[in-house]
Write an enzyme that holds these catalytic residues in place. Structure first.
Site, mmCIF file in Angstrom:
data_model
loop_
_atom_site.group_PDB
_atom_site.id
_atom_site.type_symbol
_atom_site.label_atom_id
_atom_site.label_comp_id
_atom_site.label_asym_id
_atom_site.label_seq_id
_atom_site.Cartn_x
_atom_site.Cartn_y
_atom_site.Cartn_z
ATOM 1 C CB SER A 155 1.017 -37.130 -6.021
ATOM 2 O OG SER A 155 0.420 -37.042 -7.302
ATOM 3 C CG ASN A 198 -5.677 -45.595 -13.414
ATOM 4 O OD1 ASN A 198 -5.467 -44.546 -12.801
ATOM 5 N ND2 ASN A 198 -6.811 -46.254 -13.346
ATOM 6 C CG HIS A 226 33.255 -65.250 16.741
ATOM 7 N ND1 HIS A 226 31.987 -65.759 16.864
ATOM 8 C CD2 HIS A 226 33.971 -66.203 16.082
ATOM 9 C CE1 HIS A 226 31.941 -66.973 16.329
ATOM 10 N NE2 HIS A 226 33.134 -67.260 15.838
ATOM 11 C CB SER A 248 32.953 -32.536 18.970
ATOM 12 O OG SER A 248 32.371 -32.067 20.171
ATOM 13 C CE LYS A 260 34.277 -37.024 19.834
ATOM 14 N NZ LYS A 260 34.191 -38.469 19.816
ATOM 15 C CG ASN A 298 33.079 -36.974 15.948
ATOM 16 O OD1 ASN A 298 33.894 -37.561 16.665
ATOM 17 N ND2 ASN A 298 32.341 -35.970 16.380
ATOM 18 C CD GLU A 319 29.341 -41.504 13.694
ATOM 19 O OE1 GLU A 319 28.890 -41.705 14.831
ATOM 20 O OE2 GLU A 319 29.956 -40.467 13.379
ATOM 21 C CE1 TYR A 356 -3.067 -45.916 -9.709
ATOM 22 C CE2 TYR A 356 -5.231 -45.059 -9.086
ATOM 23 C CZ TYR A 356 -3.851 -44.943 -9.101
ATOM 24 O OH TYR A 356 -3.255 -43.863 -8.502
ATOM 25 C CD GLN A 382 -1.125 -39.697 -5.193
ATOM 26 O OE1 GLN A 382 -1.872 -39.628 -6.160
ATOM 27 N NE2 GLN A 382 -1.227 -38.880 -4.166
ATOM 28 C CE LYS A 402 3.623 -41.677 -8.606
ATOM 29 N NZ LYS A 402 2.789 -42.734 -7.971
#
Ligand code: ARG
Length: 465
Positions: free
Chosen positions: A23, A110, A156, A277, A283, A285, A290, A317, A322, A325
């Site tokens: 890890s 642990n 709405h 673009s 364009k 954007n 987004e 444990y 692990q 993370k």
């Protein structure tokens, strides 16, 4: 390389297994917490007479130097180190020799990993709460400038009633305020010192856990060692709170996208926060918004991922843990920049107040006001609703707005209509009239702003000593 835990093994770990179980490539970000935890642990061991003071001093000196090596980029991490705990301990052996072997007395990885995670998360929660506050301040600044800017409020996604732009923005400020409170509450359950639970059952050494808690600035010490090494509720809670926050940011992002479209044309996002673009030269954007909306997917996914990791685990444990993370780090790495970038985006936004106002003039947004007017003249609301509904249909057929009707035309729907009915049909007056507590009137909006500004000065978290 010989493993620190290699005594009972007669063969070396397979290379593939070493890589699969390691890890280190993601938990190395916990190096600061790991070293701080080890230093506190060693000080406690010396105070309790479990190791000698001179030994403690050498270990602490070595750990401090390792921290510097890591910060200077001189430290070499390898998959053979498995995790950050092993990497640091391995280096300590190289630097100070045999005495390094005393560091891990009365401790296990642990409980050590839980300590690192808790220390790390405490710092991150503080940083996130600060970032939320800064976004709230950015929104408040725009709100204060635009108390009298009027736009359609929607239900709405249909124009409903006119509202103050400040009122609309303050809705997000309220969401963020709740988020900040939720993080502060989550913090209480993160702020618990786990070390000394050892592998799962506590230890035979006369340790002083409360002393370690004091050094590290924890306000509580965990009660049950088996719970301590297997509990990841504090991370789950953080991921849930973050998921709610991400949903709020996503909704805000969606409105930024809609409002900057040519269909709405209510705002212009600054060039610095947009991209172009590669094929269409015209364009501009709203990619930032987004992506904030899009990244919500992973933040929600991270919560689900950890819930699923935990659901079938027996005490105590298990190595599955692990897997807490990467989802956690990913969520933090997503929400922090999202908050900061939104705060800056709002500081640089252009509000197109005229377009907002123009949008309130089409769509019969004052129909409710006219119905309320008839109620004040004595008509029950349901009947008033019907009368105004008929007026709207008439307007649609004639291609008119309500305010374009003559008094005669109005009276043909209800004799209760009088000269003052025309005055009702004013957008600004309509906003000002909604003076109920929490409504959009200018006066109410000012009250809301003052209140939330005062609340923002309250410290939700104790400063660490
Ligand atoms: N790297 C582990 C984790 O992240 C901590 C080490 C515990 N490993 C063990 N084999 N007991 O949870």
């Amino acid at each position: 390389m010989a493993k620190l835990w290699g005594g009972r093994f007669s063969k070396e770990t397979a290379k593939l297994v070493e890589e699969f179980t390691a890890s280190i490539h993601f938990d190395k970000r916990l190096y600061k917490q790991d070293i701080a935890g080890s230093i506190a642990h060693v000080r406690m061991l010396a105070k309790q007479g479990i190791i000698k003071s001179e030994e403690a001093e050498r270990i602490i000196q070595g750990l401090k130097e390792i921290k510097e090596e890591i910060e200077k980029g001189e430290f070499v991490f390898t998959a053979a180190d498995e995790d950050i705990h092993m990497a640091i301990e391995r280096r300590l052996h190289e630097k100070i020799g045999k005495v390094a072997a005393k560091l891990h007395t009365a401790r296990s990885r642990n409980d050590q990993i839980v300590l690192d995670m808790r220390l790390y998360l405490k710092e991150e929660i503080r940083a996130i709460m600060q970032a939320i506050k800064e976004l709230m301040q950015s929104l408040l600044a725009v709100a204060e400038e635009h108390i009298e800017t009027i736009l359609p409020g929607y239900t709405h996604l249909q124009r409903a009633q006119p509202v103050s732009l400040a009122h609309h923005l303050l809705a997000y400020v309220q969401m963020l305020k709740r988020d900040r409170e939720r993080f502060a509450d989550c913090y209480k359950r993160v702020d618990v010192m786990p070390l000394g639970s050892a592998a799962l059952a506590g230890t035979t050494f006369p340790i002083d856990r409360h002393y370690v808690a004091k050094i590290l600035g924890f306000s509580k010490v965990s009660e049950n060692s088996m719970d301590t090494v297997s509990d990841r509720d504090f991370i789950l809670e953080f991921l849930s709170v973050s998921a709610i926050l991400a949903v709020h940011l996503s909704r805000m992002a969606e409105e930024l996208i809609l409002w900057s479209s040519q269909e709405f044309d209510f705002i212009e996002i600054d060039d610095a926060f947009c991209t172009g673009s590669s094929i269409m030269p015209q364009k501009k954007n709203p990619d930032v918004a987004e992506l904030i909306r899009g990244k919500t997917g992973r933040v929600l996914g991270n919560l689900i991922a950890l819930l699923i990791v935990l659901k079938g685990l027996p005490l105590s444990y298990n190595r599955d843990l692990q897997e807490d993370k990467e989802p956690l780090f990913d969520t933090i790495d997503t929400i922090k920049p999202s908050l900061t970038i939104l705060a800056q985006l709002w500081q640089n936004i252009k509000i197109k107040g005229q377009n907002m106002l123009r949008a309130t003039q089409k769509g019969y947004l004052l129909a409710t006001d006219l119905a309320d007017y008839l109620v004040t003249k004595g008509l029950p609301f349901r009947q008033a609703h019907r009368v105004v509904g008929e007026m709207v249909r008439y307007c649609q057929e004639k291609g008119k707005e309500l305010e374009q009707l003559s008094l005669n035309e109005m009276q043909s729907f209800s004799p209760l209509m009088e000269e003052d009915a025309k005055k009702i049909l004013d957008v600004k007056a309509a906003v000002a009239r909604r003076n109920s507590f929490g409504g959009t009137s200018f006066e109410e909006v000012k009250r809301q702003i003052a209140k939330i500004k005062a609340e923002l000065t309250e410290e939700l978290l104790k400063q660490p000593e």
